[in-house]
Design an enzyme around this catalytic site. Structure first.
Site, PDB file in Angstrom:
ATOM      1  N   LYS A  94      47.613  43.170  41.378  1.00 52.94           N
ATOM      2  CA  LYS A  94      47.105  42.463  40.287  1.00 52.94           C
ATOM      3  C   LYS A  94      48.113  41.110  40.043  1.00 52.94           C
ATOM      4  O   LYS A  94      47.556  40.027  39.698  1.00 52.94           O
ATOM      5  CB  LYS A  94      46.724  43.150  39.052  1.00 52.94           C
ATOM      6  CG  LYS A  94      45.434  44.014  39.334  1.00 52.94           C
ATOM      7  CD  LYS A  94      45.005  44.304  38.085  1.00 52.94           C
ATOM      8  CE  LYS A  94      43.755  45.071  38.252  1.00 52.94           C
ATOM      9  NZ  LYS A  94      43.718  46.392  39.189  1.00 52.94           N
ATOM     10  N   GLU A 116      40.522  40.684  29.211  1.00 53.97           N
ATOM     11  CA  GLU A 116      40.027  41.993  28.933  1.00 53.97           C
ATOM     12  C   GLU A 116      41.180  43.005  29.769  1.00 53.97           C
ATOM     13  O   GLU A 116      41.546  42.645  30.938  1.00 53.97           O
ATOM     14  CB  GLU A 116      38.716  42.272  29.023  1.00 53.97           C
ATOM     15  CG  GLU A 116      38.357  42.809  30.614  1.00 53.97           C
ATOM     16  CD  GLU A 116      38.566  41.300  31.449  1.00 53.97           C
ATOM     17  OE1 GLU A 116      38.568  40.212  31.027  1.00 53.97           O
ATOM     18  OE2 GLU A 116      38.844  41.567  32.855  1.00 53.97           O
ATOM     19  N   SER A 382      47.021  49.554  47.201  1.00 57.86           N
ATOM     20  CA  SER A 382      46.948  48.446  46.332  1.00 57.86           C
ATOM     21  C   SER A 382      48.055  48.666  45.097  1.00 57.86           C
ATOM     22  O   SER A 382      48.444  47.662  44.604  1.00 57.86           O
ATOM     23  CB  SER A 382      45.662  48.312  45.824  1.00 57.86           C
ATOM     24  OG  SER A 382      44.958  49.729  45.303  1.00 57.86           O
TER      25      SER A 382
END
Ligand SMILES: *Cc1c(COP(=O)(O)O)cnc(C)c1O
Length: 400
Positions: A94, A116, A382
């Protein structure tokens, strides 16, 4: 050839064929257009590119390695490789787009980042980027998630972010998105909304994909260096689909490489306790864009379930929706139970504890390897699984 694909998709209105677009209120439309124009102007500049390159190298610790899993391959067959996004700073992919989004915000003269978060992973990555650039950061999070994911709430606070509890509706991710958008609309001049995946109205799916492409660019070259060939298949888990788009983007034109996007089959298809959007969803609108969506009998986004909180979203990125219709990517699913088995197998055979999200991709790779023992498979790992340890051990116990 490859650059043609990226020029063609999305089109100038943000469509990936019929998917994507921006179905938003008029005042937001203007802001999205500004972000889009600024993105094209700034992100192609030499200064932006070299700044981001330095951040990737000296701050994030990129390139992350590609690793050959010897013991896992011996047990399951095939040749299984991992692209180690778990080794990226903050422990997941991310940060790749959060650093890009925050750098863009800085160039735009913004003071505050708003977003969010569901499980808190996006919130932590964005709070990290905000600290790096000296920007304020406001994270909206459902009250239910705040209780469930408390360690990530503390991480965000330690990093200096403000966490805004969202108390209406189901008090989870969907309400957090609504609340963050509302806050952004109140002050679109000095703030910027930073989305967490390749979803939302145009230009977000494009921007996030472009910042995540670094995974695929590195992985393709590293794999070729290691083996002299391209992988027979590439596997990634799909929530909104950003880590998958990141790695797939470098293999879309390679006919010899098959791409697999893996969704959560959850507990059961029969009871609706899953988040297999591509397998069981229908095209519709959610959060300002068109994509495949899991819908209830009234056509509203259905409540979804996955053991991996990063994957339980009833929609999916518009680009994935298009790639499904084009048959460029195969979308399949893995159950909660298969995910837990893979979580322990990778931990015990390789000493790598995967995030539950990533364990979906590992589980699918193990199946592929058993089926095609002569073939190679590259998994996008990931993220790392530290965040999931308490939950997994408390709920499932330790294997013998
Ligand atoms: C958030 C998250 C995901 C899901 O997001 P995508 O946009 O689908 O990539 C997957 N893995 C990890 C480790 C995450 O934190």
């Amino acid at each position: 050839m490859k650059e043609n694909y990226f020029k063609k998709y999305p089109n100038k209105d943000g469509f990936f064929n019929e998917y994507g677009g921006a179905f938003i209120p008029p005042n937001l439309e203007e802001e999205m257009k500004k972000i889009n124009d600024a993105y094209f102007a700034i992100s192609k500049s030499h200064k932006f590119i070299s700044e981001l390159r330095d951040i990737r190298k000296y701050y994030q610790g990129r390139p992350t390695p590609v690793y050959h899993c010897q013991r896992l391959s011996e047990k399951y067959g095939g040749q299984i490789y991992l692209k180690r996004e778990d080794l990226n700073h903050t422990g997941a992919h991310k940060l790749n787009h959060c650093m890009g989004e925050a750098l863009l915000a800085k160039h735009l003269g913004k003071k505050k980042l708003i977003a969010e978060t569901g499980a808190g992973q996006h919130g932590v990555a964005l709070a990290t980027a905000a600290a790096y650039f000296g920007l304020e950061c406001e994270i909206h999070m459902g009250e239910v998630d705040i209780k469930k994911e408390y360690p990530n709430v503390l991480r965000m606070k330690v990093l200096g972010a403000t966490v805004i509890p969202v108390t209406h509706g189901l008090k989870t991710l969907k309400e957090a998105v609504d609340s963050a958008f509302e806050a952004y609309l109140k002050d679109p001049i000095s703030t910027i909304y930073c989305i967490g995946s390749v979803v939302g109205p145009h230009p977000f799916p494009m921007i996030v994909r472009d910042f995540q492409r670094v995974i695929g660019i590195e992985a393709r070259e590293q794999f070729l260096d290691m083996t002299g060939e391209l992988p027979d298949s590439v596997v990634a888990c799909i929530g909104g689909g950003s880590n998958a788009m990141g790695i797939f983007s470098s293999f879309l034109e390679d006919d010899e490489t098959q791409l697999f996007g893996i969704e959560p089959a959850g507990k059961s298809f029969k009871t609706g306790e899953h988040a297999a959007t591509m397998t069981l969803g229908k095209p519709g609108l959610i959060h300002g864009f068109k994509c495949y969506i899991l819908q209830d009998e009234n056509g509203e986004p259905a409540p979804v379930h996955s053991i991996a909180s990063g994957l339980d979203y009833p929609g999916v990125g518009p680009e994935h929706s298009m790639l499904k219709d084009m048959n460029k990517v195969t979308y399949d699913s893995i159950t909660d139970k298969e995910c837990i088995d893979a979580f322990y197998e990778l931990s015990r055979l390789e000493g790598i504890i995967p995030a539950l999200e990533s364990a979906h991709a590992v589980a699918y790779a193990m199946k592929l390897a058993q089926k095609f023992p002569e073939k190679s498979v590259l998994v996008n790992l990931s993220g790392r699984g530290d965040k999931d340890l308490d939950y997994v051990v408390d709920t499932f116990g330790l294997p013998e």
